[in-house]
Structure formats: structure tokens, C-alpha cells
Motif scaffolding. Structure first.
Motif, PDB file in Angstrom:
ATOM      1  N   LEU A 176       0.867  -1.178   0.000  1.00  0.00           N
ATOM      2  CA  LEU A 176       0.000   0.000   0.000  1.00  0.00           C
ATOM      3  C   LEU A 176       0.906   1.230   0.000  1.00  0.00           C
ATOM      4  O   LEU A 176       1.560   1.526   1.001  1.00  0.00           O
ATOM      5  N   LEU A 177       0.967   1.892  -1.170  1.00  0.00           N
ATOM      6  CA  LEU A 177       1.848   3.051  -1.324  1.00  0.00           C
ATOM      7  C   LEU A 177       1.028   4.335  -1.288  1.00  0.00           C
ATOM      8  O   LEU A 177      -0.042   4.411  -1.893  1.00  0.00           O
ATOM      9  N   GLY A 178       1.544   5.340  -0.602  1.00  0.00           N
ATOM     10  CA  GLY A 178       0.888   6.655  -0.594  1.00  0.00           C
ATOM     11  C   GLY A 178      -0.591   6.548  -0.258  1.00  0.00           C
ATOM     12  O   GLY A 178      -0.977   5.929   0.738  1.00  0.00           O
ATOM     13  N   ASP A 179      -1.425   7.109  -1.147  1.00  0.00           N
ATOM     14  CA  ASP A 179      -2.867   7.165  -0.892  1.00  0.00           C
ATOM     15  C   ASP A 179      -3.573   5.809  -0.893  1.00  0.00           C
ATOM     16  O   ASP A 179      -4.724   5.714  -0.465  1.00  0.00           O
ATOM     17  N   ASP A 180      -2.888   4.741  -1.358  1.00  0.00           N
ATOM     18  CA  ASP A 180      -3.493   3.399  -1.304  1.00  0.00           C
ATOM     19  C   ASP A 180      -3.968   3.070   0.113  1.00  0.00           C
ATOM     20  O   ASP A 180      -4.883   2.271   0.305  1.00  0.00           O
ATOM     21  N   ILE A 181      -3.321   3.684   1.078  1.00  0.00           N
ATOM     22  CA  ILE A 181      -3.606   3.359   2.477  1.00  0.00           C
ATOM     23  C   ILE A 181      -5.037   3.742   2.866  1.00  0.00           C
ATOM     24  O   ILE A 181      -5.594   3.238   3.836  1.00  0.00           O
ATOM     25  N   ARG A 182      -5.643   4.605   2.036  1.00  0.00           N
ATOM     26  CA  ARG A 182      -7.042   4.978   2.307  1.00  0.00           C
ATOM     27  C   ARG A 182      -7.988   3.781   2.240  1.00  0.00           C
ATOM     28  O   ARG A 182      -9.104   3.841   2.743  1.00  0.00           O
ATOM     29  N   GLN A 183      -7.541   2.697   1.617  1.00  0.00           N
ATOM     30  CA  GLN A 183      -8.386   1.489   1.526  1.00  0.00           C
ATOM     31  C   GLN A 183      -8.422   0.693   2.824  1.00  0.00           C
ATOM     32  O   GLN A 183      -8.971  -0.408   2.873  1.00  0.00           O
ATOM     33  N   TRP A 184      -7.788   1.198   3.879  1.00  0.00           N
ATOM     34  CA  TRP A 184      -7.602   0.369   5.079  1.00  0.00           C
ATOM     35  C   TRP A 184      -8.901  -0.212   5.626  1.00  0.00           C
ATOM     36  O   TRP A 184      -8.951  -1.383   6.015  1.00  0.00           O
ATOM     37  N   CYS A 185      -9.963   0.574   5.614  1.00  0.00           N
ATOM     38  CA  CYS A 185     -11.189   0.123   6.263  1.00  0.00           C
ATOM     39  C   CYS A 185     -11.848  -0.997   5.452  1.00  0.00           C
ATOM     40  O   CYS A 185     -12.297  -2.000   6.003  1.00  0.00           O
ATOM     41  N   GLU A 186     -11.828  -0.819   4.143  1.00  0.00           N
ATOM     42  CA  GLU A 186     -12.385  -1.841   3.243  1.00  0.00           C
ATOM     43  C   GLU A 186     -11.593  -3.149   3.365  1.00  0.00           C
ATOM     44  O   GLU A 186     -12.157  -4.234   3.460  1.00  0.00           O
ATOM     45  N   LEU A 187     -10.262  -3.037   3.390  1.00  0.00           N
ATOM     46  CA  LEU A 187      -9.410  -4.225   3.515  1.00  0.00           C
ATOM     47  C   LEU A 187      -9.625  -4.905   4.857  1.00  0.00           C
ATOM     48  O   LEU A 187      -9.622  -6.135   4.965  1.00  0.00           O
ATOM     49  N   ALA A 188      -9.832  -4.100   5.887  1.00  0.00           N
ATOM     50  CA  ALA A 188     -10.008  -4.649   7.233  1.00  0.00           C
ATOM     51  C   ALA A 188     -11.259  -5.511   7.316  1.00  0.00           C
ATOM     52  O   ALA A 188     -11.356  -6.410   8.150  1.00  0.00           O
ATOM     53  N   GLY A 189     -12.223  -5.247   6.424  1.00  0.00           N
ATOM     54  CA  GLY A 189     -13.470  -5.993   6.444  1.00  0.00           C
ATOM     55  C   GLY A 189     -13.432  -7.272   5.624  1.00  0.00           C
ATOM     56  O   GLY A 189     -14.407  -8.015   5.595  1.00  0.00           O
ATOM     57  N   GLN A 190     -12.324  -7.538   4.934  1.00  0.00           N
ATOM     58  CA  GLN A 190     -12.263  -8.726   4.075  1.00  0.00           C
ATOM     59  C   GLN A 190     -11.766  -9.938   4.851  1.00  0.00           C
ATOM     60  O   GLN A 190     -10.928  -9.806   5.749  1.00  0.00           O
ATOM     61  N   SER A 191     -12.278 -11.113   4.475  1.00  0.00           N
ATOM     62  CA  SER A 191     -11.787 -12.310   5.150  1.00  0.00           C
ATOM     63  C   SER A 191     -10.526 -12.805   4.449  1.00  0.00           C
ATOM     64  O   SER A 191     -10.284 -12.485   3.284  1.00  0.00           O
ATOM     65  N   ARG A 192      -9.710 -13.565   5.162  1.00  0.00           N
ATOM     66  CA  ARG A 192      -8.438 -14.106   4.661  1.00  0.00           C
ATOM     67  C   ARG A 192      -7.495 -13.017   4.163  1.00  0.00           C
ATOM     68  O   ARG A 192      -6.734 -13.232   3.208  1.00  0.00           O
ATOM     69  N   VAL A 193      -7.597 -11.844   4.769  1.00  0.00           N
ATOM     70  CA  VAL A 193      -6.664 -10.760   4.442  1.00  0.00           C
ATOM     71  C   VAL A 193      -5.964 -10.327   5.721  1.00  0.00           C
ATOM     72  O   VAL A 193      -6.619  -9.969   6.699  1.00  0.00           O
ATOM     73  N   GLY A 194      -4.636 -10.410   5.715  1.00  0.00           N
ATOM     74  CA  GLY A 194      -3.848  -9.896   6.835  1.00  0.00           C
ATOM     75  C   GLY A 194      -3.409  -8.487   6.499  1.00  0.00           C
ATOM     76  O   GLY A 194      -2.737  -8.258   5.494  1.00  0.00           O
TER      77      GLY A 194
END
Ligand code: AMP
Length: 357
Positions: free
Chosen positions: A312-330
Motif C-alpha cells: 500500500l503506497l501513498g494514498d493506497d492506504i485509504r483502503q484500510w477500512c475496506e481491507l479490514a473488512g475482508q476475510s483471509r486478508v492480513g
């Protein structure tokens, strides 16, 4: 000689690699003391002790050495003088020779060649005249790089035509440099492996690495290359580490050419292309490095899942909440305040059951 839980590991450098080393050390009851010049070092947030000082500050280094049981480092641009100063005071792992070799692209390639492993054809370049004659010998396309202190494609210039030679040399600003023939590769892979204090060796599975703008974008494991190439890449890595009397985790990057493997570079540290081990192995590269430098038995590097690591580079980090809600994702976030363009802010590992097919 294994450091008991409660012992302290000193780490030079305070970026995300030091942060993840400190988190892994904490899991097995070891403390970390981070030595870094930047007040806002991400590793400070998760470590027992810190020293904010420059790598040339001998007073601070002496105090640091006296309060830790072993010293390691999270990046290869630690000044050699800093590690040489510490080495008589406290065990430093990996050793200063490993650091010096991997800080220098010419030494690195010479080592690989001496072990019978190919690299891109190369020549040292210290002037425009030398560059012109090296290009004649090696041919184009070629890449001109600073011999030391380069990372993520910084300090590099590609040479396709003769009229690019002079501007490329200006980019180097007279820094000692190396010219490399461009390798026409099918893909890039890496081996992340560890060598313990007693010489035991453990390699994680080979990762296939996809770059964007010279920065790692994804690591895919298993790599989609032939089995015999994987075996060879691991064997080469083992021989490099033995030759350097290495202790700790090393990352070795390869080009997979149409005619086989070429060593690109070696990193004397945990490696971005090994972040997948945090969620696809019982013992991650970070814990493995801590175990090695602390004299512990190495962990089993076996993988329990297939995995894709995405930075996750630069603004990619804005996806944190969406990623946090996915299963099998660390999800791993580095605690950096500012999401500057291209800055490594975090990564995530998507795991799937091992595909035996
Ligand atoms: P490096 O800093 O040496 O890892 O180079 C960064 C990236 O530039 C590599 O991962 C490759 O994608 C590309 N590159 C560097 N050197 C070469 C080369 N000799 N031939 C082809 N691609 C290269």
C-alpha cells in the motif's frame, strides 16, 4: 548461547522493517531498543527503548551497545563505520563483512560470479570516458546505477542510445557507479532465507515479484516458474550466506532470464518480498530474523497457504477500512503520519488454501 526471553535486541534503523521486527520479537518475549535519527520513526511506537541519534554519534552508540544483548539492522545503508564501531562492543549480526559486500553492487556481483552464478554483465564506471568504453564493451540497452546507496530504482539511468550516455553520467553526479547490461527477463523472483548462529539454513518458498515504477507492487507465492529454477535459487542463496558467514535473514533477488537465473541483488535484512510470510507461515521472516540473531533455533519456513502480498503506497492506504473488512486478508499498517506519493504505508496479504494442482 540463545538469548533468553527478556533479553534486548538493538536495531539500527526505525522504519517499517524495524517496527515489524520489534512486533515479532515481542511475540517471543524479547525486547527491542531502536537506534534511529528520525524523531517520528515508526518502530518507536512499538518498542521498549529508543535512542534518537545519528549513526556517527559514538557517545550514543557506546551507550546503546552497553544496554543491548545483540545488534542488528533493518537497512543496508547503515554506515559501515557505525557497524565497525559497534562490533568490538557487542555482537552485530549480520556481520560487517556481509554489510560491506551487500552495500556495494560490484562486490555483490563479484561474489555471485565467484560462486558460479550469473549476473548481468557489468563494469565499474568512475568517469564519462570509462562509461563510454564500458558501453562499447557491454552493449545496450544497459542500466547505469550508483554503486552504493541505491534503492527502489533511485540513482539509476537506462541507456538505450549513444546520446543518452552523457546525460546519464550527469545523473550520477560523479558517484562511483556500475553499468549493467539489461537482462531481458521473463519475471523477477526472490529468495528470503535465514541462517542461524549454528549454521543451520531455512529458506521460505520463492516469491514472484511484480514491480511498478521500480517499487515492489506484489509478491506472489508460489512463484510461477519451473521447480528446478526454484531449487537453484535457494541453493545459490544458501551458498552466498555460507560464504559471508551470515547470521539472520537475507533477501536475494533474481531475474529469470529466458536462459535461466541471474542474481540481481542481495539485501542483508528482512525483505519486502518476504512480508507474505507473516500470514502464510507459522514463523514470519521477522520472527525468523530475531530468532537467528538471538541464537534461537530457526523456525519452520513451511507455508500453510498460497498468498499474494500487495504493498500500500501513498494514498493506497485509504483502503484500510475496506481491507479490514475482508476475510483471509492480513492487514499491516506502518504507523506513518504522512502518506507521501510512493511512500510505503502498509501492505496486505491475501491467503488462499494451497493449490495442489
Ligand atoms: P535494483 O535497484 O538493482 O534492484 O533495480 C530495480 C529494478 O530495475 C529491478 O527490480 C529491475 O526491474 C530493473 N533492473 C535493474 N537492473 C536491471 C538489469 N540489469 N536488467 C534488467 N532490469 C533491471
Amino acid at each position: 548461547v540463545a538469548l533468553a526471553p527478556g533479553s534486548t535486541i538493538g536495531i539500527l534503523g526505525g522504519g517499517q522493517l524495524a517496527r515489524m521486527l520489534a512486533l515479532a520479537a515481542a511475540r517471543i518475549g524479547l525486547k527491542c531498543h531502536i537506534f534511529a535519527p528520525e524523531l517520528d520513526s515508526p518502530a518507536f511506537q512499538v518498542s521498549a527503548e529508543r535512542t534518537v541519534a545519528g549513526y556517527a554519534d559514538e557517545v550514543a552508540l557506546k551507550t546503546f551497545a552497553a544496554t543491548v544483548d545483540v545488534v542488528t539492522y533493518e537497512f543496508e545503508n547503515v554506515p559501515g563505520a557505525c557497524v565497525s564501531f559497534l562490533e568490538p562492543l557487542v555482537p552485530v549480526r549480520p556481520n560487517s563483512r556481509a554489510l560491506a559486500t551487500t552495500q556495494n553492487r560490484i562486490h555483490e556481483k563479484t561474489l555471485a560470479n565467484s560462486l558460479g552464478v550469473r549476473t548481468a554483465a557489468f563494469a565499474p564506471v568512475n568517469s564519462l570516458t570509462e562509461l563510454r568504453s564500458a558501453v562499447t564493451k557491454i552493449g545496450m540497452p544497459a542500466v547505469l546505477k550508483t554503486n552504493s546507496m541505491g534503492y527502489d530504482g533511485k540513482g539509476q539511468a537506462k541507456l538505450l542510445t549513444v546520446d543518452q550516455i552523457e546525460p546519464a553520467w550527469l545523473v550520477m553526479r560523479d558517484a562511483p557507479s556500475i553499468i549493467e547490461k539489461f537482462v531481458d527477463f521473463a519475471c523477477e523472483v526472490s529468495v528470503v532465507a535465514a541462517r542461524g548462529l549454528n549454521g543451520t539454513f531455512a529458506a521460505y518458498d520463492v516469491a514472484e515479484n511484480i514491480h511498478r515504477d521500480h517499487i515492489l507492487h506484489q509478491s506472489i507465492v508460489p512463484a510461477r516458474i519451473a521447480e528446478d529454477l526454484k531449487i537453484k535459487a535457494v541453493d545459490v542463496s544458501r551458498r552466498i550466506m555460507e560464504e559471508l558467514d551470515y547470521v539472520g535473514v537475507m533477501g536475494v533477488e533474481f531475474f529469470v532470464g529466458h536462459d535461466g537465473l541471474y542474481v540481481n541483488e542481495m539485501a542483508p535484512r528482512v525483505h519486502n518480498s518476504g512480508h507474505w510470510t507473516q500470514d502464510a507461515c507459522v514463523v514470519s521472516q521477522f520472527e525468523q530474523h530475531v530468532r537467528a540473531v538471538a541464537g534461537w533455533p530457526l523456525g519452520d519456513p513451511a507455508r500453510h497457504s498460497d498468498v499474494v502480498m500487495t504493498n500500500l503506497l501513498g494514498d493506497d492506504i485509504r483502503q484500510w477500512c475496506e481491507l479490514a473488512g475482508q476475510s483471509r486478508v492480513g492487514l499491516h499498517i506502518y504507523g506513518k503520519a504522512e502518506a507521501r506519493n510512493g511512500r510505503k504505508m502498509g501492505h496486505f496479504n491475501s491467503i488462499t488454501p494451497i493449490n495442489k494442482g
